[in-house]
Design a protein around this motif. Structure first.
Motif, mmCIF file in Angstrom:
data_model
loop_
_atom_site.group_PDB
_atom_site.id
_atom_site.type_symbol
_atom_site.label_atom_id
_atom_site.label_comp_id
_atom_site.label_asym_id
_atom_site.label_seq_id
_atom_site.Cartn_x
_atom_site.Cartn_y
_atom_site.Cartn_z
ATOM 1 N N GLN A 236 71.094 77.534 67.441
ATOM 2 C CA GLN A 236 71.594 78.892 67.266
ATOM 3 C C GLN A 236 70.605 79.879 67.867
ATOM 4 O O GLN A 236 69.388 79.650 67.837
ATOM 5 C CB GLN A 236 71.787 79.204 65.780
ATOM 6 C CG GLN A 236 72.525 80.494 65.490
ATOM 7 C CD GLN A 236 72.779 80.661 64.006
ATOM 8 O OE1 GLN A 236 71.873 81.008 63.252
ATOM 9 N NE2 GLN A 236 74.007 80.397 63.569
ATOM 10 N N VAL A 237 71.138 80.962 68.420
ATOM 11 C CA VAL A 237 70.306 82.049 68.933
ATOM 12 C C VAL A 237 70.819 83.355 68.333
ATOM 13 O O VAL A 237 72.023 83.643 68.400
ATOM 14 C CB VAL A 237 70.342 82.132 70.477
ATOM 15 C CG1 VAL A 237 69.627 83.388 70.973
ATOM 16 C CG2 VAL A 237 69.710 80.885 71.091
ATOM 17 N N GLN A 238 69.918 84.118 67.756
ATOM 18 C CA GLN A 238 70.226 85.442 67.222
ATOM 19 C C GLN A 238 69.423 86.481 68.009
ATOM 20 O O GLN A 238 68.238 86.281 68.276
ATOM 21 C CB GLN A 238 69.826 85.540 65.745
ATOM 22 C CG GLN A 238 70.538 84.589 64.821
ATOM 23 C CD GLN A 238 71.820 85.180 64.259
ATOM 24 O OE1 GLN A 238 72.140 86.335 64.509
ATOM 25 N NE2 GLN A 238 72.552 84.387 63.490
ATOM 26 N N VAL A 239 70.081 87.583 68.354
ATOM 27 C CA VAL A 239 69.415 88.712 68.988
ATOM 28 C C VAL A 239 69.614 89.905 68.062
ATOM 29 O O VAL A 239 70.750 90.330 67.819
ATOM 30 C CB VAL A 239 69.994 89.029 70.376
ATOM 31 C CG1 VAL A 239 69.126 90.063 71.090
ATOM 32 C CG2 VAL A 239 70.119 87.763 71.216
ATOM 33 N N VAL A 240 68.523 90.440 67.532
ATOM 34 C CA VAL A 240 68.597 91.493 66.528
ATOM 35 C C VAL A 240 68.015 92.776 67.096
ATOM 36 O O VAL A 240 66.903 92.783 67.637
ATOM 37 C CB VAL A 240 67.847 91.087 65.241
ATOM 38 C CG1 VAL A 240 67.950 92.189 64.194
ATOM 39 C CG2 VAL A 240 68.404 89.775 64.695
ATOM 40 N N GLY A 241 68.794 93.856 66.990
ATOM 41 C CA GLY A 241 68.356 95.157 67.476
ATOM 42 C C GLY A 241 68.233 96.164 66.364
ATOM 43 O O GLY A 241 68.415 95.851 65.180
ATOM 44 N N THR A 242 67.937 97.404 66.724
ATOM 45 C CA THR A 242 67.755 98.453 65.726
ATOM 46 C C THR A 242 69.055 98.851 65.051
ATOM 47 O O THR A 242 69.044 99.442 63.954
ATOM 48 C CB THR A 242 67.135 99.695 66.383
ATOM 49 O OG1 THR A 242 67.925 100.069 67.538
ATOM 50 C CG2 THR A 242 65.705 99.419 66.831
ATOM 51 N N ARG A 243 70.198 98.500 65.655
ATOM 52 C CA ARG A 243 71.488 98.887 65.080
ATOM 53 C C ARG A 243 72.384 97.697 64.754
ATOM 54 O O ARG A 243 73.144 97.730 63.788
ATOM 55 C CB ARG A 243 72.222 99.827 66.049
ATOM 56 C CG ARG A 243 73.483 100.443 65.456
ATOM 57 C CD ARG A 243 74.021 101.583 66.314
ATOM 58 N NE ARG A 243 74.443 101.150 67.642
ATOM 59 C CZ ARG A 243 73.896 101.554 68.779
ATOM 60 N NH1 ARG A 243 72.869 102.394 68.732
ATOM 61 N NH2 ARG A 243 74.341 101.142 69.945
ATOM 62 N N LEU A 246 73.548 90.097 67.847
ATOM 63 C CA LEU A 246 74.415 89.204 68.600
ATOM 64 C C LEU A 246 74.043 87.774 68.243
ATOM 65 O O LEU A 246 72.886 87.477 67.946
ATOM 66 C CB LEU A 246 74.230 89.408 70.109
ATOM 67 C CG LEU A 246 74.423 90.834 70.629
ATOM 68 C CD1 LEU A 246 73.862 90.966 72.042
ATOM 69 C CD2 LEU A 246 75.897 91.207 70.606
ATOM 70 N N GLU A 247 75.040 86.889 68.277
ATOM 71 C CA GLU A 247 74.795 85.498 67.911
ATOM 72 C C GLU A 247 75.488 84.555 68.887
ATOM 73 O O GLU A 247 76.689 84.686 69.140
ATOM 74 C CB GLU A 247 75.291 85.223 66.494
ATOM 75 C CG GLU A 247 75.097 83.803 66.031
ATOM 76 C CD GLU A 247 75.646 83.571 64.630
ATOM 77 O OE1 GLU A 247 76.059 82.435 64.351
ATOM 78 O OE2 GLU A 247 75.666 84.539 63.824
ATOM 79 N N LEU A 248 74.719 83.624 69.441
ATOM 80 C CA LEU A 248 75.269 82.518 70.222
ATOM 81 C C LEU A 248 75.263 81.291 69.326
ATOM 82 O O LEU A 248 74.197 80.848 68.883
ATOM 83 C CB LEU A 248 74.434 82.247 71.475
ATOM 84 C CG LEU A 248 74.446 83.333 72.555
ATOM 85 C CD1 LEU A 248 73.232 84.242 72.408
ATOM 86 C CD2 LEU A 248 74.460 82.703 73.929
ATOM 87 N N ARG A 249 76.423 80.725 69.080
ATOM 88 C CA ARG A 249 76.541 79.680 68.065
ATOM 89 C C ARG A 249 76.320 78.274 68.598
ATOM 90 O O ARG A 249 75.879 77.392 67.876
ATOM 91 C CB ARG A 249 77.910 79.796 67.387
ATOM 92 C CG ARG A 249 78.028 81.120 66.627
ATOM 93 C CD ARG A 249 79.354 81.315 65.966
ATOM 94 N NE ARG A 249 79.336 82.490 65.094
ATOM 95 C CZ ARG A 249 80.380 82.914 64.416
ATOM 96 N NH1 ARG A 249 81.539 82.277 64.509
ATOM 97 N NH2 ARG A 249 80.283 83.974 63.635
ATOM 98 N N ILE A 250 76.693 78.026 69.837
ATOM 99 C CA ILE A 250 76.323 76.761 70.499
ATOM 100 C C ILE A 250 75.689 77.168 71.831
ATOM 101 O O ILE A 250 76.295 77.047 72.887
ATOM 102 C CB ILE A 250 77.528 75.834 70.723
ATOM 103 C CG1 ILE A 250 78.354 75.688 69.449
ATOM 104 C CG2 ILE A 250 77.045 74.452 71.196
ATOM 105 C CD1 ILE A 250 79.574 74.791 69.617
#
Length: 333
Positions: A236-243, A246-250
């Protein structure tokens, strides 16, 4: 475009199961030959995949004047030696990751890269889900990106498997940690300044079976990851911003020829009510990768990542190994 004629070094599983079927499906590629140190193994693979020629040595394939480009999925310690041999024979090389085991080793490819195309095979950069996530980060829909978090694991404790042999480049960091590093570099579009690593080594195998790391990209941007060769399969990849996030599940082993969806959360509601799925076109990331490299061979323009990018990856890996030894932050130099 005139088809590019390819040859393949070895009957490695990633090639047989993933890359070669994708190449066979491409209208831009003529898959002419496969080589192995065992002629029967090469012949069996050629017959199974419908490849015209089988060679019982790598040298024989490289001597084939019809072959223009070579795919190198050999064990990690053979990436540089066989890439150099292929380049000396005038072949362009798409080499599996990591392209080398250290920056110093990769630097030996410099002269060859002036005469032929040499690229590290990170297929994920060609997948629509990764390209879309980077577009969304650039658009500002999640605000300022602060953190990328990656988890990537599988279970394999077989001593005979090349991934469990430290002397030839086995272990979690080389095999799958490189994808985690790429995630931060690709989505932040920057290079990390310093890193710190926590490494757990298998007492019998000697490989890093679980490696976690924190990478400082400056300006408040951080990549955190854990990779493991002895945990249940998960990624899994999570991209977290100030607002938002986004998530890539595979993210890494997207099904060949299938469509993927990206989770988009633009407000960060804790109950998940603000998440929507964006479905992307069906794609085969291995076919897209091979086609992009074929276009480069034909002199067409397009996204590409040469030796400098591969060496940037290795600078990070080298720094993480230094951090394992020093047990402190290490600069990426």
């Amino acid at each position: 475009m005139k088809k590019v004629v390819w040859g393949v070094l070895s009957t490695a599983r990633i090639g047989i199961d993933q890359v070669l079927p994708a190449m066979k499906a491409s209208p831009l590629i003529e898959l002419r030959a496969i080589a192995s140190r065992s002629l029967p193994a090469a012949q069996a693979a050629a017959q199974a995949l419908g490849i015209p020629l089988a060679y019982g040595s790598y040298e024989a394939l490289l001597a084939d004047p019809e072959i223009e480009a070579v795919y190198n999925p050999l064990p990690n310690h053979l990436h540089v030696p066989l890439t150099l041999r292929a380049a000396a024979a005038g072949k362009h090389v798409l080499c599996e990751k990591p392209i080398a085991l250290s920056v110093e080793e990769a630097e030996s490819l410099r002269e060859a890269a002036r005469h032929v195309r040499i690229e590290e095979a990170f297929m994920v950069r060609h997948h629509p889900q990764w390209q879309r996530v980077r577009e969304l980060v650039r658009s500002g829909c999640i605000g300022t990106p602060r953190a990328v978090q990656v988890f990537f694991s599988y279970f394999n404790a077989d001593p005979a498997n090349i991934r469990n042999q430290p002397s030839i480049g086995g272990g979690a960091l080389y095999d799958i940690g490189c994808y985690a590093i790429l995630s931060g570099r690709y989505l932040f579009e920057a290079e990390p300044r310093r890193v710190v690593a926590l490494v757990d080594r298998d007492p019998a195998l000697g490989t890093d079976r679980t490696t976690s790391a924190l990478l400082d990209f400056g300006d408040g941007r951080q990549l955190g990851f854990t990779v493991s060769t002895q945990s249940c399969p998960f990624q899994q990849v999570q991209v977290v911003g100030t607002r938002g996030r986004l998530e890539l599940r595979i993210p890494f082993n997207a099904p060949r020829g299938g469509s993927m969806s990206v989770a988009v959360d633009e407000t960060g509601a804790l109950d998940g009510s603000s998440v929507h799925l964006e479905t992307l076109p069906a794609a085969d990331q291995y076919q897209l990768e091979a086609e992009a490299f074929s276009r480069l061979v034909r002199g067409e323009t397009g996204p590409h990542w040469g030796l400098d990018d591969a060496i940037a990856q290795l600078r990070v890996i080298d720094a993480l190994w230094r951090s394992e030894r020093s047990e402190r932050w290490e600069a990426v130099a």
